[in-house]
Design a protein around this motif. Structure first.
Motif, PDB file in Angstrom:
ATOM      1  N   ALA A 187      46.070  37.629  52.680  1.00  0.00           N
ATOM      2  CA  ALA A 187      45.114  37.448  53.777  1.00  0.00           C
ATOM      3  C   ALA A 187      45.545  36.294  54.677  1.00  0.00           C
ATOM      4  CB  ALA A 187      43.715  37.201  53.223  1.00  0.00           C
ATOM      5  N   TYR A 188      46.019  35.227  54.069  1.00  0.00           N
ATOM      6  CA  TYR A 188      46.477  34.083  54.860  1.00  0.00           C
ATOM      7  C   TYR A 188      47.702  34.449  55.691  1.00  0.00           C
ATOM      8  CZ  TYR A 188      48.544  29.594  56.067  1.00  0.00           C
ATOM      9  OH  TYR A 188      49.107  28.544  56.756  1.00  0.00           O
ATOM     10  N   LYS A 189      48.600  35.240  55.123  1.00  0.00           N
ATOM     11  CA  LYS A 189      49.797  35.628  55.866  1.00  0.00           C
ATOM     12  C   LYS A 189      49.437  36.506  57.075  1.00  0.00           C
ATOM     13  CE  LYS A 189      53.650  36.362  53.260  1.00  0.00           C
ATOM     14  NZ  LYS A 189      54.429  36.958  52.148  1.00  0.00           N
ATOM     15  N   LEU A 190      48.364  37.274  56.959  1.00  0.00           N
ATOM     16  CA  LEU A 190      47.933  38.124  58.074  1.00  0.00           C
ATOM     17  C   LEU A 190      47.175  37.347  59.142  1.00  0.00           C
ATOM     18  CD1 LEU A 190      46.744  41.270  56.097  1.00  0.00           C
ATOM     19  CD2 LEU A 190      48.804  41.049  57.505  1.00  0.00           C
ATOM     20  N   ASN A 191      46.423  36.344  58.717  1.00  0.00           N
ATOM     21  CA  ASN A 191      45.615  35.546  59.646  1.00  0.00           C
ATOM     22  C   ASN A 191      45.625  34.106  59.145  1.00  0.00           C
ATOM     23  OD1 ASN A 191      43.749  34.355  61.313  1.00  0.00           O
ATOM     24  ND2 ASN A 191      42.015  35.546  60.567  1.00  0.00           N
ATOM     25  N   ARG A 192      46.454  33.293  59.709  1.00  0.00           N
ATOM     26  CA  ARG A 192      46.654  31.918  59.237  1.00  0.00           C
ATOM     27  C   ARG A 192      45.576  30.963  59.744  1.00  0.00           C
ATOM     28  NH1 ARG A 192      52.221  31.797  57.140  1.00  0.00           N
ATOM     29  NH2 ARG A 192      53.054  33.841  57.612  1.00  0.00           N
ATOM     30  N   GLY A 193      44.343  31.404  59.638  1.00  0.00           N
ATOM     31  CA  GLY A 193      43.224  30.570  60.048  1.00  0.00           C
ATOM     32  C   GLY A 193      42.890  29.514  59.006  1.00  0.00           C
ATOM     33  N   SER A 194      42.070  28.577  59.415  1.00  0.00           N
ATOM     34  CA  SER A 194      41.719  27.476  58.510  1.00  0.00           C
ATOM     35  C   SER A 194      40.891  27.959  57.321  1.00  0.00           C
ATOM     36  CB  SER A 194      40.991  26.370  59.271  1.00  0.00           C
ATOM     37  OG  SER A 194      39.814  26.867  59.861  1.00  0.00           O
ATOM     38  N   ASP A 195      40.030  28.967  57.529  1.00  0.00           N
ATOM     39  CA  ASP A 195      39.239  29.500  56.407  1.00  0.00           C
ATOM     40  C   ASP A 195      40.144  30.166  55.377  1.00  0.00           C
ATOM     41  OD1 ASP A 195      36.926  28.594  57.583  1.00  0.00           O
ATOM     42  OD2 ASP A 195      36.324  30.566  58.356  1.00  0.00           O
ATOM     43  N   GLN A 196      41.099  30.948  55.840  1.00  0.00           N
ATOM     44  CA  GLN A 196      42.028  31.626  54.927  1.00  0.00           C
ATOM     45  C   GLN A 196      42.887  30.601  54.184  1.00  0.00           C
ATOM     46  OE1 GLN A 196      41.504  32.583  58.088  1.00  0.00           O
ATOM     47  NE2 GLN A 196      40.494  34.544  57.724  1.00  0.00           N
ATOM     48  N   LYS A 197      43.288  29.574  54.895  1.00  0.00           N
ATOM     49  CA  LYS A 197      44.094  28.515  54.266  1.00  0.00           C
ATOM     50  C   LYS A 197      43.284  27.804  53.188  1.00  0.00           C
ATOM     51  CE  LYS A 197      46.651  24.283  55.323  1.00  0.00           C
ATOM     52  NZ  LYS A 197      47.081  23.360  56.388  1.00  0.00           N
ATOM     53  N   ALA A 198      42.049  27.467  53.478  1.00  0.00           N
ATOM     54  CA  ALA A 198      41.198  26.773  52.504  1.00  0.00           C
ATOM     55  C   ALA A 198      40.960  27.643  51.275  1.00  0.00           C
ATOM     56  CB  ALA A 198      39.873  26.380  53.145  1.00  0.00           C
ATOM     57  N   ASP A 199      40.707  28.931  51.483  1.00  0.00           N
ATOM     58  CA  ASP A 199      40.497  29.845  50.354  1.00  0.00           C
ATOM     59  C   ASP A 199      41.747  29.941  49.484  1.00  0.00           C
ATOM     60  OD1 ASP A 199      37.930  30.342  51.250  1.00  0.00           O
ATOM     61  OD2 ASP A 199      38.436  32.270  52.173  1.00  0.00           O
ATOM     62  N   LEU A 200      42.902  30.060  50.133  1.00  0.00           N
ATOM     63  CA  LEU A 200      44.162  30.142  49.383  1.00  0.00           C
ATOM     64  C   LEU A 200      44.421  28.854  48.615  1.00  0.00           C
ATOM     65  CD1 LEU A 200      46.788  31.459  48.526  1.00  0.00           C
ATOM     66  CD2 LEU A 200      47.765  30.780  50.738  1.00  0.00           C
ATOM     67  N   LEU A 201      44.222  27.725  49.240  1.00  0.00           N
ATOM     68  CA  LEU A 201      44.450  26.448  48.557  1.00  0.00           C
ATOM     69  C   LEU A 201      43.517  26.278  47.371  1.00  0.00           C
ATOM     70  CD1 LEU A 201      45.055  24.061  51.597  1.00  0.00           C
ATOM     71  CD2 LEU A 201      46.755  25.013  50.015  1.00  0.00           C
ATOM     72  N   THR A 202      42.295  26.770  47.478  1.00  0.00           N
ATOM     73  CA  THR A 202      41.357  26.705  46.355  1.00  0.00           C
ATOM     74  C   THR A 202      41.846  27.576  45.202  1.00  0.00           C
ATOM     75  OG1 THR A 202      39.503  26.254  47.829  1.00  0.00           O
ATOM     76  CG2 THR A 202      38.965  27.112  45.644  1.00  0.00           C
ATOM     77  N   ALA A 203      42.271  28.781  45.508  1.00  0.00           N
ATOM     78  CA  ALA A 203      42.771  29.687  44.463  1.00  0.00           C
ATOM     79  C   ALA A 203      44.016  29.113  43.792  1.00  0.00           C
ATOM     80  CB  ALA A 203      43.071  31.064  45.054  1.00  0.00           C
ATOM     81  N   VAL A 204      44.888  28.524  44.574  1.00  0.00           N
ATOM     82  CA  VAL A 204      46.105  27.906  44.037  1.00  0.00           C
ATOM     83  C   VAL A 204      45.741  26.709  43.168  1.00  0.00           C
ATOM     84  CG1 VAL A 204      48.168  26.597  44.718  1.00  0.00           C
ATOM     85  CG2 VAL A 204      47.644  28.768  45.820  1.00  0.00           C
ATOM     86  N   SER A 205      44.740  25.966  43.571  1.00  0.00           N
ATOM     87  CA  SER A 205      44.294  24.809  42.798  1.00  0.00           C
ATOM     88  C   SER A 205      43.747  25.228  41.433  1.00  0.00           C
ATOM     89  CB  SER A 205      43.224  24.040  43.580  1.00  0.00           C
ATOM     90  OG  SER A 205      42.744  22.962  42.827  1.00  0.00           O
ATOM     91  N   VAL A 206      43.033  26.328  41.387  1.00  0.00           N
ATOM     92  CA  VAL A 206      42.514  26.844  40.106  1.00  0.00           C
ATOM     93  C   VAL A 206      43.676  27.138  39.161  1.00  0.00           C
ATOM     94  CG1 VAL A 206      41.358  28.826  39.022  1.00  0.00           C
ATOM     95  CG2 VAL A 206      40.349  27.731  41.036  1.00  0.00           C
ATOM     96  N   LEU A 207      44.694  27.817  39.670  1.00  0.00           N
ATOM     97  CA  LEU A 207      45.861  28.137  38.845  1.00  0.00           C
ATOM     98  C   LEU A 207      46.621  26.885  38.431  1.00  0.00           C
ATOM     99  CD1 LEU A 207      47.197  31.310  40.645  1.00  0.00           C
ATOM    100  CD2 LEU A 207      46.271  31.169  38.329  1.00  0.00           C
ATOM    101  N   SER A 208      46.783  25.970  39.351  1.00  0.00           N
ATOM    102  CA  SER A 208      47.505  24.738  39.063  1.00  0.00           C
ATOM    103  C   SER A 208      46.792  23.919  37.989  1.00  0.00           C
ATOM    104  CB  SER A 208      47.657  23.930  40.345  1.00  0.00           C
ATOM    105  OG  SER A 208      48.381  22.758  40.106  1.00  0.00           O
TER     106      SER A 208
END
Length: 122
Positions: A86-107
């Motif tokens: 989703a972030y790659k399709l639309n590099r908006g701030s909301d998509q970035k924040a959602d991706l960073l949150t998901a990555v943080s959970v995994l990390s």
């Protein structure tokens, strides 16, 4: 086996170290997400395999942590992959924040698993 724990603890530093360079045009958010997905997958896999092979010797908190990973990690990974797309399709701030949150959970999960693995691999 203790060497495996040390490698797992150092792997994020090796893969995500500041001395690596990005290819021209590469988005650091996407690159970091992909690296985190790889490291988290390897770390969580090593942890649940260790718990499985040493179940009789593992304390209850390690067993419950491994069960939580087995139960929830597939969705953690699926969500991170969906949000990366989703972030790659639309590099908006909301998509970035959602991706960073998901990555943080995994990390966080990978870090906790690596710490537990190192602590109980004696």
């Amino acid at each position: 086996m203790k060497q495996l724990a040390i490698l797992i603890l150092l792997l994020p530093l090796l893969l995500c170290g500041g001395c690596s360079t990005l290819q021209v045009g590469a988005d650091p958010v996407v690159v970091n997400a992909e690296r985190t997905l790889q490291v988290a997958r390897a770390t969580l896999d090593a942890f649940v395999r260790f718990e499985f092979h040493n179940r009789a010797k593992c304390p209850p908190e390690v067993q419950s942590a491994a069960e939580k990973i087995r139960r929830e990690a597939p969705e953690w990974f699926a969500r991170a992959v969906r949000l990366k797309q989703a972030y790659k399709l639309n590099r908006g701030s909301d998509q970035k924040a959602d991706l960073l949150t998901a990555v943080s959970v995994l990390s966080t999960a990978a870090s906790e698993a690596a710490t537990a693995l190192a602590k109980h691999q004696r």
